[in-house]
Each structure stands twice: as structure tokens, then as C-alpha cells.
Motif scaffolding. Structure first.
Motif, short mmCIF file in Angstrom:
data_model
loop_
_atom_site.label_atom_id
_atom_site.label_comp_id
_atom_site.label_asym_id
_atom_site.label_seq_id
_atom_site.Cartn_x
_atom_site.Cartn_y
_atom_site.Cartn_z
N LEU A 170 0.84 -1.19 0.00
CA LEU A 170 0.00 0.00 0.00
C LEU A 170 0.88 1.24 0.00
O LEU A 170 2.00 1.22 0.52
N ALA A 171 0.39 2.32 -0.58
CA ALA A 171 1.14 3.58 -0.60
C ALA A 171 0.17 4.73 -0.38
O ALA A 171 -1.02 4.64 -0.70
N LEU A 172 0.69 5.83 0.21
CA LEU A 172 -0.15 6.98 0.55
C LEU A 172 0.54 8.24 0.07
O LEU A 172 1.74 8.43 0.30
N ARG A 173 -0.23 9.12 -0.59
CA ARG A 173 0.34 10.35 -1.13
C ARG A 173 -0.68 11.47 -0.99
O ARG A 173 -1.89 11.25 -1.11
N SER A 174 -0.18 12.67 -0.73
CA SER A 174 -1.06 13.82 -0.65
C SER A 174 -1.41 14.29 -2.05
O SER A 174 -0.74 13.95 -3.02
N ARG A 175 -2.48 15.09 -2.15
CA ARG A 175 -2.91 15.57 -3.46
C ARG A 175 -1.86 16.49 -4.09
O ARG A 175 -1.79 16.63 -5.31
N SER A 176 -1.03 17.10 -3.23
CA SER A 176 0.02 17.97 -3.75
C SER A 176 1.18 17.16 -4.34
O SER A 176 2.10 17.74 -4.90
N GLY A 177 1.14 15.83 -4.18
CA GLY A 177 2.19 14.99 -4.73
C GLY A 177 3.24 14.57 -3.73
O GLY A 177 4.16 13.83 -4.06
N ARG A 178 3.11 15.02 -2.47
CA ARG A 178 4.09 14.64 -1.45
C ARG A 178 3.84 13.20 -1.01
O ARG A 178 2.73 12.83 -0.64
N SER A 179 4.91 12.40 -1.05
CA SER A 179 4.78 11.01 -0.62
C SER A 179 4.77 10.93 0.91
O SER A 179 5.57 11.58 1.58
N ILE A 180 3.83 10.15 1.44
CA ILE A 180 3.74 9.97 2.90
C ILE A 180 4.26 8.60 3.30
O ILE A 180 5.05 8.47 4.22
N ILE A 181 3.82 7.55 2.59
CA ILE A 181 4.27 6.19 2.88
C ILE A 181 4.52 5.47 1.56
O ILE A 181 3.69 5.54 0.64
N ASN A 182 5.66 4.80 1.46
CA ASN A 182 6.01 3.92 0.33
C ASN A 182 5.97 4.65 -1.02
O ASN A 182 5.44 4.14 -2.00
N GLY A 183 6.55 5.82 -1.07
CA GLY A 183 6.59 6.57 -2.33
C GLY A 183 7.90 6.39 -3.05
O GLY A 183 8.91 5.96 -2.47
N ASN A 184 7.91 6.71 -4.33
CA ASN A 184 9.12 6.70 -5.15
C ASN A 184 9.82 5.35 -5.14
O ASN A 184 11.03 5.26 -5.11
N TRP A 185 9.01 4.30 -5.14
CA TRP A 185 9.52 2.91 -5.18
C TRP A 185 10.41 2.57 -3.98
O TRP A 185 11.22 1.64 -4.06
N ALA A 186 10.27 3.31 -2.88
CA ALA A 186 11.00 2.99 -1.65
C ALA A 186 9.99 2.48 -0.64
O ALA A 186 9.00 3.15 -0.34
N ILE A 187 10.22 1.29 -0.12
CA ILE A 187 9.30 0.67 0.83
C ILE A 187 9.72 1.06 2.25
O ILE A 187 10.83 0.75 2.68
#
Length: 577
Positions: A69-86
Motif C-alpha cells: 500500500l502507498a499513501l500520497r497527498s494531493r500535492s504529490g508529497r509522498s507519505i508512505i512507500n513513495g518513489n519505489w522505496a518501501i
């Protein structure tokens, strides 16, 4: 007296499941569903949108998988598991709330990943799935307030006594840096059991309930004593921003000698205000995640873990660039693992003797599937593709029942008229079998065949007699024969003068000879029956190189070796009724 969620003493108001102070659970709407779409492409796929103001957020994978699972804000900021980094499981701040990321690591567990947050969110958030294998289903649920409902976000920014009409907020210039705006969840009720912002003097206009009676002013104390700061408390952190407070004691105004606090006016004692201390960042460190499951349930596999460079600041642990941890040895991210030894094939016995003394037979051996505990288990427990053979053919060599023959001699015994050609015929015994020579039977192939080079009547030619014995029994020697000129008539030979044959090349009357060793020759059996009666088969025979004493030899010329296999019955098959 207790304090209600509206910050009044004696109030019995509590926050309902919608996050509304004094609400009756009817002012909100529960949104839930299951994302079951079949995905084909690897990578990030959007699952659901969490709107602003959502509370009691629960995003849960319905069963364990290799997806994330991954979580991101509408502004594009990664919160959890973004940019292929777990990221490793833990608590992550985003959207104005704190998300708890869970990823069960137990091998026996079947539970999937989940995001949990109390909310409320202050912006729109998007939930994604990093698709790597078939989607097991993602359950999502959150609560949103209905129309004309006071936003729970305003509760954290209200001061006691402000009307709950949603119109009054905090002044834009207010600095919240030193205020604790986090509302911790009560472990028993799950409701916000909160610590609210500390109200500092001068930050808000004074507000006093109308029914409050002014306090009686205490009598003025002796002016010869006053409050003096004598130091500060110990910093709450050795690095990364801690806090400390000034310490005030009552002292003599003239001598500055500390005296009992009763000499000073308690109403004039300064209120200690928090001060930041030890602002320099703490040294970075490697944050070591849990090992993943072993890639194999038995035998040697691999497992992985996430290693992050982290740094503590302001009671928060932040992920930083890895170069900040260069002074530390980086722990291994992969490791071999073995949960148990796989069941494997074991050869329990050597090959048995061949089932026949000669010819082609079979031999066997005992092959078992053995568990990691050493017990014999069903063959299905082992990989059938890797099973060793437990039966195979064995060739004990030809049995002693075949006649071995040389090819016919090239020359006829007579240059004209009737003659013969010869070959050698021998019954061979096998080098292992002890069968007697009678095994070849009585049908011995002929050693002589007739030949005819044409009539001899009236023909003049040299006639050579037989060679005498070799002058030596072995090695090089000589032997002679008589050569005469003759004319053949009906049934007789007339001896002529040698000059009558002078125009013919005279055969030699002497030659060298060598008796031992006589050399080796090729012998072969009769052809076998054709393997097919039509449309092309093949037949075989055995060929051996034998010395003059009929023992196996390697001295035969390979280029003269007779064929061991040849095609036969190449004609088309004719259907039979």
C-alpha cells in the motif's frame, strides 16, 4: 470536576464517532467498500481518495500478498512507500493526522498490510497499491461529517469559551511551534483524550465568564524580598532540540541570599516559560527494519530488510540522506535463510547385478524420498523431476551363440576355370559368459564358395605351384614355389618351354614370409533380422577385431572395419486384408 470536550468544567460533552463535540453520531457518514479490480501492469495504481475532514480511516489488504500500500497527498508529497522505496512499519504524519502503517511479518500470519488513522485529515489524500501480483482485495473505510457540521479541525484551535459556530479561528499570526497540537488516543476508548494547547499570556484577548467572582487580592508582602532566577532545569534532550524551564527562588533584595518562599509574594512569582535547548542535531544512525519472510519455505533462500539513515530532531525521527551515516558501518540488507531442509532423494543401495549373464538385461537400486528429519515419506514430497533412476538396462556383452566371419577373400583360387574363395569362421565365447562352444549350434556357415574366372582351354599361362614352408617359424623368412609355362587342353595341361610364356609376366618363384605375429583381422556375425518388414528398417551384426590366436585385438585397420548396421526392407508397405 471533569472537563468536557468544549473545555468547560463540569461539562459532560464528549466527542462522538463523527469527531463532533457533543454530537449524537448522526452528523457523519460512513464510507466503505472493497477494491477488487484485476490489474495487469506492475507499479502504482490508485485505489481510493480520502477526502478532507475524514476520520477513523482504515485501509486494509484482505490477505497477505507481495503488493504494498502507498499513501500520497494531493500535492504529490509522498507519505508512505513513495518513489519505489518501501518504508518500514511505523507511524507517519501526513494530511494533518498520524497514520499507523502495519505489515505483519510472521510467516504463519495471513493478514495483509494496513493504514490506520484517527483523523481528521486537513487535505485530500490518495491511496495507491504497488501492484506486483494478483490483487487480493483492499477494504477501505472512513467517516466524513455531514452538511452544516462544525469541523473537528477547529476544536484543536479553539480556546475555552469560544462559540462553536465554526466562524472563529486562531489568528493567522499565532505561532503554534511551542504548542502541543497532537491529541493522543485513549487506549481503552479510542476517543481523543486530549491535551489541548497551553494558553500563553498575551496570545488571546482576555475572556472571563460573567459569573466569575474576582479573586481577593492577597496582602502585599515585605518589599525587602523578591523573586530571582537562579538557574534552569536540565534540558530534556541531549541533542536534537529539547526543552528546559527557568528556576525562581525568593532572595533578599540587598544580600541576594536565598530565603523561604514565604517572604515573597507568590502572586508575583514569574511563570516559568519553556525554552528550547540543545538545538544541534543528534548524530545520524542506521534504523534497521525487520527481516522479511524467507524466500523459500525449505532449503536455502534469501530474506531482506530495509536500512534507513535516520536522525532525531524535535522529538521526531526523520529519514535523511545516507551520506550522513557514512561514519557508521551499514548493516547488511540481505541474508541467507533456511527454515528447514527440504525433503530430498536418497539412493539407499548400490546397483544390483545384471539380470542376465550375457546380452541386455536390467539392474535396480533403492531410491527413497527422505524428509529433513530422516524419515521416508511419499515420493510426492520430493521433486519428481529430480528423481534418480531406480532401474536401467545393462549390457553384459554378446552371448556365446554367434558365428563370427571374415569377409570372403578377394581373389579366386584359379585364374581361369573353376576355383574357390575362402573366409574364416569361428564360434566366439563371451569374455564373461561361461557358455560352451556348442552354443553356436551345428549350422556353421560355409568357409568356401566357388568362383570362375572363365575357360582355360588353349590358353598359355604361367602356372605356379604351392609355396614351400617358410624358412623360419617366426619373423622374416623366405619360401619358394615352382613356376612353369603350360597350355590347358580338354582335361589336361601341356607343359611348354618357358619362352612360350615369355611375353607374360612371370609370377615370382620366391617371396619373403613372416609367420608370427600374423596380425589381426575383422570378424563379424551374420546379419540380424530386419527391424521392419517394409518402409525402411535396419539390421545389425557384431564386429570384432581378433588376433591370430582368436583373442580380442586393437590392431585392425579402422578403415577396413565392416559395417555394424545397415538399412533394409526399404520398399513401401502393402496393406493386408
Amino acid at each position: 470536576q471533569s472537563v468536557g470536550c468544549d473545555d468547560y468544567l463540569g461539562s459532560d460533552k464528549v466527542i462522538d464517532k463523527c469527531g463532533i463535540c457533543g454530537g449524537d453520531n448522526t452528523a457523519c457518514k460512513v464510507v466503505s467498500g472493497v477494491f477488487k479490480h484485476t490489474l495487469t501492469n506492475l507499479g502504482y495504481h490508485k485505489i481510493v481518495e480520502i477526502p478532507e475532514g475524514a476520520t477513523k480511516i482504515n485501509i486494509t489488504e484482505m490477505s497477505k500478498s507481495n503488493n504494498y500500500l502507498a499513501l500520497r497527498s494531493r500535492s504529490g508529497r509522498s507519505i508512505i512507500n513513495g518513489n519505489w522505496a518501501i518504508d518500514r512499519p511505523g507511524r507517519y504524519e501526513g494530511g494533518g493526522t498520524m497514520f499507523t502503517y502495519k505489515r505483519p511479518n510472521e510467516i504463519s500470519s495471513t493478514a495483509g498490510e494496513s493504514f490506520l488513522a484517527d483523523g481528521p485529515t486537513n487535505e485530500v489524500l490518495d491511496v495507491y497499491m504497488i501492484h506486483q501480483q494478483p490483487n487480493p482485495g483492499i477494504h477501505y473505510e472512513y467517516i466524513i461529517p455531514g452538511d452544516n457540521v462544525i469541523s473537528p479541525l477547529l476544536l484543536a484551535h479553539r480556546r475555552p469559551g469560544d462559540p462553536l459556530n465554526g466562524q472563529l479561528g486562531m489568528p493567522e499570526s499565532t505561532n503554534h511551534e511551542d504548542e502541543d497540537l497532537h491529541r493522543e488516543a485513549d487506549p481503552l476508548t479510542g476517543q481523543a483524550a486530549g491535551t489541548f494547547p497551553v494558553i500563553h499570556p498575551g496570545r488571546f484577548p482576555s475572556h472571563q465568564p460573567e459569573n466569575q467572582v474576582p479573586a481577593v487580592q492577597p496582602p502585599r508582602q515585605n518589599r525587602d524580598y523578591n523573586w530571582k532566577q537562579i538557574g534552569k532545569t536540565e534540558c530534556t534532550a541531549t541533542c536534537g532540540k529539547g526543552s528546559q524551564y527557568p528556576v525562581f527562588h525568593c532572595v533578599n533584595r540587598i544580600t541576594h541570599e536565598e530565603v523561604s518562599e514565604g517572604y515573597c509574594d507568590s502572586s508575583t512569582k514569574p511563570i516559568p516559560e519553556e525554552e528550547a535547548c540543545n538545538l544541534f542535531p543528534c548524530p545520524a544512525f542506521w534504523d534497521i527494519g525487520e527481516w522479511s519472510e524467507c524466500s523459500k519455505t525449505c532449503g536455502l533462500g534469501m530474506q531482506h530488510r530495509q536500512i534507513l539513515c535516520r536522525q532525531m530532531y524535535a522529538n521526531r525521527t526523520l529519514t535523511v540522506q545516507q551520506y550522513r551515516c557514512h561514519h557508521l558501518e551499514k548493516p547488511e540488507t540481505t541474508s541467507t535463510c533456511q527454515l528447514k531442509i527440504c525433503s530430498e532423494w536418497q539412493i539407499r543401495t548400490e546397483w544390483t547385478s545384471c539380470s542376465v549373464p550375457c546380452g541386455v538385461g536390467q539392474r535396480t537400486r533403492d531410491v527413497k524420498c527422505v524428509s529433513n528429519l530422516g524419515d521416508v515419506v511419499d515420493d510426492e514430497e520430493c521433486n519428481m523431476k529430480l528423481r534418480p533412476n531406480d532401474i536401467e538396462n545393462c549390457d553384459m556383452g554378446p552371448c556365446a551363440k554367434s558365428w563370427f566371419l571374415t569377409e570372403w577373400s578377394d581373389r579366386c583360387s584359379a585364374e581361369c576355370g573353376e576355383g574357390v574363395r575362402t573366409r574364416l569362421v569361428v564360434c566366439m565365447t563371451n569374455h564373461i559368459s561361461s557358455l560352451p562352444l556348442e552354443g553356436c549350434g551345428n549350422n556353421q556357415p560355409s568357409e568356401v564358395t566357388s568362383c570362375n574366372n572363365g575357360p582355360c582351354a588353349g590358353r598359355v599361362e604361367w602356372f605356379a605351384g604351392g609355396w614351400t614352408q617358410c624358412s623360419t617359424e617366426c619373423g622374416s623368412g623366405t619360401q619358394q614355389r615352382e613356376v612353369i609355362c603350360v597350355r590347358k587342353t580338354e582335361g589336361n595341361f601341356d607343359v611348354l618351354n618357358p619362352y612360350e610364356c615369355s611375353y607374360l609376366e612371370k609370377p615370382p618363384s620366391q617371396q619373403s614370409c613372416y609367420l608370427k605375429p600374423c596380425g589381426s583381422k575383422w570378424f563379424h556375425t551374420e546379419w540380424s533380422t530386419c527391424s521392419k518388414s517394409c518402409e525402411g528398417g535396419f539390421r545389425v551384426r557384431e564386429v570384432r577385431c581378433l588376433s591370430d590366436d582368436m583373442t580380442a585385438s586393437t590392431q585392425c585397420d579402422p578403415q577396413l572395419k565392416p559395417e555394424e548396421k545397415e538399412p533394409c526392407n526399404t520398399q513401401d508397405c502393402v496393406s493386408e486384408i
